[in-house]
Each structure stands twice: as structure tokens, then as C-alpha cells.
Motif scaffolding. Sequence first.
Motif, PDB file in Angstrom:
ATOM      1  N   PRO A 174       0.818  -1.221   0.000  1.00 21.02           N
ATOM      2  CA  PRO A 174       0.000   0.000   0.000  1.00 21.02           C
ATOM      3  C   PRO A 174       0.854   1.275   0.000  1.00 21.02           C
ATOM      4  N   ILE A 175       2.029   1.229   0.634  1.00 25.89           N
ATOM      5  CA  ILE A 175       2.874   2.429   0.686  1.00 25.89           C
ATOM      6  C   ILE A 175       3.411   2.736  -0.716  1.00 25.89           C
TER       7      ILE A 175
ATOM      8  N   ALA B 140      15.591   5.085 -11.266  1.00 26.07           N
ATOM      9  CA  ALA B 140      14.492   6.045 -11.399  1.00 26.07           C
ATOM     10  C   ALA B 140      14.925   7.353 -10.721  1.00 26.07           C
ATOM     11  N   GLU B 141      14.066   8.364 -10.791  1.00 19.45           N
ATOM     12  CA  GLU B 141      14.451   9.644 -10.209  1.00 19.45           C
ATOM     13  C   GLU B 141      14.332   9.603  -8.691  1.00 19.45           C
ATOM     14  N   VAL B 142      15.479   9.685  -8.015  1.00 19.62           N
ATOM     15  CA  VAL B 142      15.486   9.642  -6.556  1.00 19.62           C
ATOM     16  C   VAL B 142      16.255  10.846  -6.037  1.00 19.62           C
ATOM     17  N   LYS B 143      15.663  11.509  -5.031  1.00 16.07           N
ATOM     18  CA  LYS B 143      16.250  12.733  -4.498  1.00 16.07           C
ATOM     19  C   LYS B 143      17.177  12.420  -3.323  1.00 16.07           C
ATOM     20  N   GLU B 144      16.703  11.532  -2.456  1.00 17.00           N
ATOM     21  CA  GLU B 144      17.485  11.244  -1.253  1.00 17.00           C
ATOM     22  C   GLU B 144      17.279   9.803  -0.792  1.00 17.00           C
TER      23      GLU B 144
ATOM     24  N   ASP C 180       5.968  10.464  -1.101  1.00 15.08           N
ATOM     25  CA  ASP C 180       7.059  11.028  -1.892  1.00 15.08           C
ATOM     26  C   ASP C 180       7.965   9.870  -2.346  1.00 15.08           C
ATOM     27  N   HIS C 181       7.807   9.495  -3.605  1.00 14.74           N
ATOM     28  CA  HIS C 181       8.534   8.322  -4.118  1.00 14.74           C
ATOM     29  C   HIS C 181       9.992   8.630  -4.440  1.00 14.74           C
ATOM     30  N   LYS C 182      10.385   9.895  -4.245  1.00 18.67           N
ATOM     31  CA  LYS C 182      11.782  10.252  -4.530  1.00 18.67           C
ATOM     32  C   LYS C 182      12.650  10.205  -3.282  1.00 18.67           C
ATOM     33  N   THR C 183      12.025   9.946  -2.129  1.00 17.53           N
ATOM     34  CA  THR C 183      12.790   9.816  -0.887  1.00 17.53           C
ATOM     35  C   THR C 183      12.635   8.386  -0.385  1.00 17.53           C
ATOM     36  N   ILE C 184      13.747   7.682  -0.320  1.00 13.88           N
ATOM     37  CA  ILE C 184      13.696   6.265   0.063  1.00 13.88           C
ATOM     38  C   ILE C 184      14.414   6.056   1.399  1.00 13.88           C
TER      39      ILE C 184
ATOM     40  N   GLU D  53       7.010  10.708   4.997  1.00 18.57           N
ATOM     41  CA  GLU D  53       6.148  10.723   3.823  1.00 18.57           C
ATOM     42  C   GLU D  53       6.746  10.043   2.602  1.00 18.57           C
ATOM     43  N   GLY D  54       7.994   9.616   2.754  1.00 17.13           N
ATOM     44  CA  GLY D  54       8.646   8.953   1.624  1.00 17.13           C
ATOM     45  C   GLY D  54       8.252   7.489   1.533  1.00 17.13           C
ATOM     46  N   VAL D  55       9.067   6.729   0.816  1.00 23.12           N
ATOM     47  CA  VAL D  55       8.842   5.286   0.702  1.00 23.12           C
ATOM     48  C   VAL D  55      10.038   4.563   1.337  1.00 23.12           C
ATOM     49  N   TYR D  56       9.962   3.252   1.379  1.00 24.78           N
ATOM     50  CA  TYR D  56      10.993   2.477   2.071  1.00 24.78           C
ATOM     51  C   TYR D  56      11.708   1.519   1.130  1.00 24.78           C
ATOM     52  N   HIS D  57      12.815   0.997   1.638  1.00 25.09           N
ATOM     53  CA  HIS D  57      13.431  -0.161   0.998  1.00 25.09           C
ATOM     54  C   HIS D  57      13.882  -1.105   2.115  1.00 25.09           C
ATOM     55  N   VAL D  58      13.374  -2.328   2.081  1.00 23.23           N
ATOM     56  CA  VAL D  58      13.679  -3.283   3.148  1.00 23.23           C
ATOM     57  C   VAL D  58      14.804  -4.222   2.694  1.00 23.23           C
ATOM     58  N   LEU D  59      15.896  -4.201   3.439  1.00 20.17           N
ATOM     59  CA  LEU D  59      17.079  -4.992   3.053  1.00 20.17           C
ATOM     60  C   LEU D  59      16.953  -6.470   3.418  1.00 20.17           C
ATOM     61  N   HIS D  60      16.152  -6.758   4.426  1.00 23.29           N
ATOM     62  CA  HIS D  60      16.069  -8.117   4.977  1.00 23.29           C
ATOM     63  C   HIS D  60      17.410  -8.586   5.490  1.00 23.29           C
ATOM     64  N   GLY D  61      17.977  -7.791   6.369  1.00 21.20           N
ATOM     65  CA  GLY D  61      19.228  -8.167   7.007  1.00 21.20           C
ATOM     66  C   GLY D  61      20.231  -7.040   6.954  1.00 21.20           C
ATOM     67  N   ALA D  62      21.425  -7.316   7.420  1.00 17.48           N
ATOM     68  CA  ALA D  62      22.503  -6.341   7.401  1.00 17.48           C
ATOM     69  C   ALA D  62      23.787  -7.110   7.119  1.00 17.48           C
ATOM     70  N   ILE D  63      24.756  -6.390   6.563  1.00 16.11           N
ATOM     71  CA  ILE D  63      26.034  -7.033   6.254  1.00 16.11           C
ATOM     72  C   ILE D  63      26.726  -7.423   7.555  1.00 16.11           C
TER      73      ILE D  63
END
Length: 198
Positions: free
Chosen positions: A71-72, A134-138, A79-83, A102-112
Amino acid sequence: MDYYSSQITKLIEELSKLPGVGAKSAQRLAFHIVNMPKEQAKRLADTIMDAKNNVRYCKECFTLTDSECCPICRSQGRDHKTIMVVENTRDLAAYEKTGKFEGVYHVLHGAISPMQGIGPNDIKLKELMQRLQAEVKEVIIATNSSLEGETTAMYISKLIKPTGIKVSRIASGVPVGGDLEYIDEVTLLRALEGRVEL
Ligand code: ZN
């Protein structure tokens, strides 16, 4: 010696495989389940199977969802330009609960974690880099402040820097080694607002 019926023993065994469930809790849960009204037990079993069959990764952000896109990611109001990059879906939920991002997320499913043999290819990092086409600001890196979280943050920032996209790290108001999901909303917001550019 088997004190209980073998069916109960089997149930206790399966329950004790769940994270955070010790032998005692598994016993308690097993007896609770056996004493439940039949419909309630069936609802529990069905819900587990439905979730298992229908929950998958969002094709954009890799959070858990029951449709192709969560849904997000589907929302026009975000704001799809802030991840914001987080380690897992629970961290996403923690930030989402503040209602202020208000931005969107990215889930890594873990850490190095070199110690545990988890490298960059074992988490959803390639997928993050693909999204940056794609166009990403931050990109806001909100991995935990544990050694693994910091290592991951450094690694990501080095990858992204050459693209010219702004990379920031949430402020260190988050206690070292603290799991994001256990931190209160005020602290999370302060960490987000006080983020520093890398
Ligand atoms: Zn998504």
C-alpha cells in the motif's frame, strides 16, 4: 519418557522452534491451543496458512505484503523520490507508526555481517541500486546502530555516492546496538529529523 500424548509432544516441539519461545512457553501454548474451542483453533491454523500462502515481498520495496505492490508503494500521496532504507519489515512498521515519514521504504532483509558470513549479496542491496535508476532525491539510511547496521550504512553510502544522489544517515540519537523497533516514536522522529548527510 513421553509424559504427554505424542500429538501434544509434536505440537510442543513445533512451537518451541519459534523465535523467543522456550520449552516452558511452548508447553503453555500447546495446552492453551488444545483447550481452545475447535473453531478458534481452526481459525488460528487457517490464518497461519493464509498468511504463508499469500504474503510475499513487495516488488518495489521488498516489505511483506499480500499483493504485488504494498500500500505504501502504491500510494500517490507518498514522496517516491525519498527512500528510507531499513533492515526489516518491523523497522518499517516502527517508522510508519510515527506517521511523519512521507517517503517510501526499501527493506534490506538483514545487514552485512562478515562475522555471520552475510555479505552484500545476501541482502536486498542490488534491488536498491536498481531502484535508484528512477528519479530519486534522497536515500535515508536507517539501519540499526549495531556494528552490522553501521557496516551496512557505510557500504551503501559508498555505493550511492558516485551516483550523485543525496545519502543521509539517521542521527545517532538511537542508542548503540538498539533495535529500531524497540525505540519510542519521539526518538525515532528525532533521529530522522537530525539525519546527517554522508
Ligand atoms: Zn512496497
